[in-house]
Design a protein around this motif. Structure first.
Motif, mmCIF file in Angstrom:
data_model
loop_
_atom_site.group_PDB
_atom_site.id
_atom_site.type_symbol
_atom_site.label_atom_id
_atom_site.label_comp_id
_atom_site.label_asym_id
_atom_site.label_seq_id
_atom_site.Cartn_x
_atom_site.Cartn_y
_atom_site.Cartn_z
ATOM 1 N N UNK A 110 0.763 -1.118 0.012
ATOM 2 C CA UNK A 110 -0.116 -0.099 0.016
ATOM 3 C C UNK A 110 0.857 1.123 -0.131
ATOM 4 N N UNK A 111 1.137 1.677 -1.338
ATOM 5 C CA UNK A 111 2.291 2.829 -1.560
ATOM 6 C C UNK A 111 1.613 4.016 -1.775
ATOM 7 N N UNK A 112 0.227 4.167 -1.597
ATOM 8 C CA UNK A 112 -0.778 5.121 -2.024
ATOM 9 C C UNK A 112 -0.311 6.461 -1.556
ATOM 10 N N UNK A 113 0.567 6.636 -0.364
ATOM 11 C CA UNK A 113 0.862 7.871 0.172
ATOM 12 C C UNK A 113 2.218 8.556 -0.607
ATOM 13 N N UNK A 114 2.485 7.639 -1.655
ATOM 14 C CA UNK A 114 3.561 7.900 -2.298
ATOM 15 C C UNK A 114 3.073 8.467 -3.922
ATOM 16 N N UNK A 115 2.850 9.611 -3.957
ATOM 17 C CA UNK A 115 2.123 10.036 -5.434
ATOM 18 C C UNK A 115 2.783 9.464 -6.494
ATOM 19 N N UNK A 116 4.088 9.275 -6.818
ATOM 20 C CA UNK A 116 4.672 8.693 -8.052
ATOM 21 C C UNK A 116 4.465 7.136 -8.174
ATOM 22 N N UNK A 117 3.608 6.494 -7.098
ATOM 23 C CA UNK A 117 3.452 5.351 -7.373
ATOM 24 C C UNK A 117 1.809 5.048 -8.082
ATOM 25 N N UNK A 118 1.355 6.232 -8.262
ATOM 26 C CA UNK A 118 -0.260 6.033 -8.401
ATOM 27 C C UNK A 118 -0.549 5.359 -9.475
ATOM 28 N N UNK A 119 -1.743 4.374 -9.254
ATOM 29 C CA UNK A 119 -2.248 3.318 -10.180
ATOM 30 C C UNK A 119 -1.477 2.382 -10.603
ATOM 31 N N UNK A 121 0.183 0.222 -8.137
ATOM 32 C CA UNK A 121 0.529 -0.585 -6.989
ATOM 33 C C UNK A 121 -0.686 -1.563 -6.750
ATOM 34 N N UNK A 122 -0.432 -2.434 -5.817
ATOM 35 C CA UNK A 122 -1.303 -3.554 -5.452
ATOM 36 C C UNK A 122 -2.515 -2.931 -4.727
ATOM 37 N N UNK A 123 -2.791 -1.902 -4.472
ATOM 38 C CA UNK A 123 -3.789 -1.349 -3.946
ATOM 39 C C UNK A 123 -4.848 -0.597 -4.959
ATOM 40 N N UNK A 124 -4.205 0.159 -5.960
ATOM 41 C CA UNK A 124 -4.936 0.675 -7.184
ATOM 42 C C UNK A 124 -5.244 -0.012 -7.895
ATOM 43 N N UNK A 125 -4.596 -0.835 -8.340
ATOM 44 C CA UNK A 125 -5.036 -1.937 -9.526
ATOM 45 C C UNK A 125 -4.537 -3.491 -9.209
ATOM 46 N N UNK A 126 -5.144 -4.436 -9.871
ATOM 47 C CA UNK A 126 -4.749 -5.663 -9.685
ATOM 48 C C UNK A 126 -5.556 -6.328 -8.519
ATOM 49 N N UNK A 127 -4.655 -6.657 -7.412
ATOM 50 C CA UNK A 127 -5.225 -7.585 -6.258
ATOM 51 C C UNK A 127 -6.088 -6.696 -5.322
ATOM 52 N N UNK A 128 -5.853 -5.308 -5.180
ATOM 53 C CA UNK A 128 -6.353 -4.506 -4.420
ATOM 54 C C UNK A 128 -6.062 -4.880 -2.893
ATOM 55 N N UNK A 130 -2.768 -5.339 0.063
ATOM 56 C CA UNK A 130 -1.558 -4.996 0.453
ATOM 57 C C UNK A 130 -0.671 -6.488 0.524
ATOM 58 N N UNK A 131 -0.087 -6.718 -0.417
ATOM 59 C CA UNK A 131 0.300 -8.260 -0.667
ATOM 60 C C UNK A 131 1.821 -8.277 0.193
ATOM 61 N N UNK A 132 2.513 -7.192 0.355
ATOM 62 C CA UNK A 132 3.599 -7.359 1.294
ATOM 63 C C UNK A 132 3.231 -7.373 2.737
ATOM 64 N N UNK A 133 2.254 -6.554 3.296
ATOM 65 C CA UNK A 133 1.780 -6.586 4.622
ATOM 66 C C UNK A 133 1.194 -7.706 4.939
ATOM 67 N N UNK A 191 9.164 4.232 3.412
ATOM 68 C CA UNK A 191 7.876 3.586 3.611
ATOM 69 C C UNK A 191 7.631 2.255 3.883
ATOM 70 N N UNK A 192 8.661 1.322 3.374
ATOM 71 C CA UNK A 192 8.515 0.118 3.504
ATOM 72 C C UNK A 192 9.077 -0.377 4.812
ATOM 73 N N UNK A 193 10.344 0.318 5.185
ATOM 74 C CA UNK A 193 11.032 0.021 6.448
ATOM 75 C C UNK A 193 10.136 0.281 7.730
ATOM 76 N N UNK A 194 9.428 1.593 7.457
ATOM 77 C CA UNK A 194 8.367 2.094 8.450
ATOM 78 C C UNK A 194 7.347 1.293 8.757
ATOM 79 N N UNK A 195 6.857 0.798 7.624
ATOM 80 C CA UNK A 195 5.474 -0.312 7.585
ATOM 81 C C UNK A 195 5.539 -1.360 8.265
ATOM 82 N N UNK A 196 6.640 -1.989 7.467
ATOM 83 C CA UNK A 196 6.794 -3.519 7.694
ATOM 84 C C UNK A 196 7.967 -3.993 8.300
ATOM 85 N N UNK A 197 8.874 -3.171 8.767
ATOM 86 C CA UNK A 197 10.015 -3.297 9.590
ATOM 87 C C UNK A 197 10.729 -4.670 9.053
#
Length: 289
Positions: A110-119, A121-128, A130-133, A191-197
């Motif tokens: 879920x990288x939606x807080x990063x504007x440059x990943x818009x559409x 990423x796995x939340x905006x398109x495809x599986x909808x 958070x595969x990593x989480x 982002x990935x370090x802060x969210x998923x450690x």
């Protein structure tokens, strides 16, 4: 680098002799020719693999089909993170490293807080999802029946992206600008370090320029001192052309790295289960495995 290299290797990694490496992304939809499918398809020239992939797309898709269209089919309907974690634990693995983003740029979290990943990423398109989480939670909750130790979770992340215009622009400027790093690569890593450690950061895609362009040392200094996994986190050596086989908690040097002698530093052999591909490739025969 001297300060980072002087950091002792955490005991858990020193004792973990076997891990699982998962390459999974939009390229898993065509599952043909491996994870470099898009790059091979988009390559100019008359090379054998390019022609093979072009023919495959012509036979299997409608005219004007684009690689991004595969993302809508990347639905992960059979994804069962709990089952995966159980299989990994039974296998004897002590750690699991999942692709957070490959060179295609698609983010599996879920990288939606990063504007440059818009559409893309796995939340905006495809599986909808958070595969990593989802996998992070299950792996961290799994215990090895062999060692009675909890499994550790790590993430693979590609610094560069094949067709990102921000990266292409920096490259044309001979890497004297780094807008791509500031707005895409580094926001993703923090982002990935802060969210998923993740206790392993497996970096890749660094080979076209130095660690100064990538801001690698600044990120790793934060990861090793101020992140929530500062005491237990490790990283590989792919952080720029000046870092490979020199600077990292452990060395990978090259794919399928096997020194053949006692090495000066801890090393890892990232090995594929087929002779050709990291990602699933349905065109491969049994002999390749």
């Amino acid at each position: 680098w001297a300060s980072l290299d002087a950091r002792p290797l955490p005991e858990w990694y020193d004792e973990a002799k076997f891990g699982i490496f998962i390459h999974w992304g939009v390229f898993s939809v065509p599952s043909y020719g491996g994870e470099w499918f898009w790059q091979e398809w988009g390559r100019y020239g008359d090379n054998k693999k390019h022609n093979k992939i072009q023919d495959f797309v012509k036979k299997t898709e409608l005219p004007n089909f684009a690689y991004a269209d595969y993302a809508h089919r990347f639905d992960a309907t059979l994804y069962d993170p709990k089952h995966w974690a159980g299989v990994f634990a039974k296998s004897g693995a002590q750690y699991v490293v999942l692709t957070s983003k490959h060179h295609e740029g698609f983010t599996n979290w879920d990288s939606r807080s990063i504007p440059t990943t818009w559409n893309w990423n796995s939340m905006d398109v495809g599986p909808r999802r958070d595969l990593v989480g989802e996998l992070a939670a299950q792996v961290k909750n799994a215990t090895s029946p062999h060692t009675r130790k909890q499994l550790r979770f790590g993430l693979y992340h590609s610094l560069y992206e094949w067709f990102n215009p921000l990266y292409e622009n920096d490259k044309q400027n001979k890497f004297q600008t780094n807008q791509f790093v500031k707005t895409k690569t580094m926001p993703e890593l923090y982002d990935i370090v802060k969210k998923y450690e993740p206790e392993v950061i497996w970096s890749d895609g660094d080979g076209e320029t130095t660690s100064d362009y990538w801001n690698s040392k600044e990120f790793l200094a934060w990861y090793a001192t101020n992140s929530s996994v500062a005491k237990t986190g490790v990283w590989n050596d792919r952080w720029g052309t000046d870092a490979g086989c020199k600077h990292g908690s452990f060395l990978t040097c090259a794919d399928r790295y096997l020194p053949g002698k006692v090495n000066w530093k801890k090393w890892e052999n990232c090995l594929t289960i087929t002779q050709e591909s990291w990602g699933y490739d349905r065109s491969l025969t049994l002999e390749s495995y």
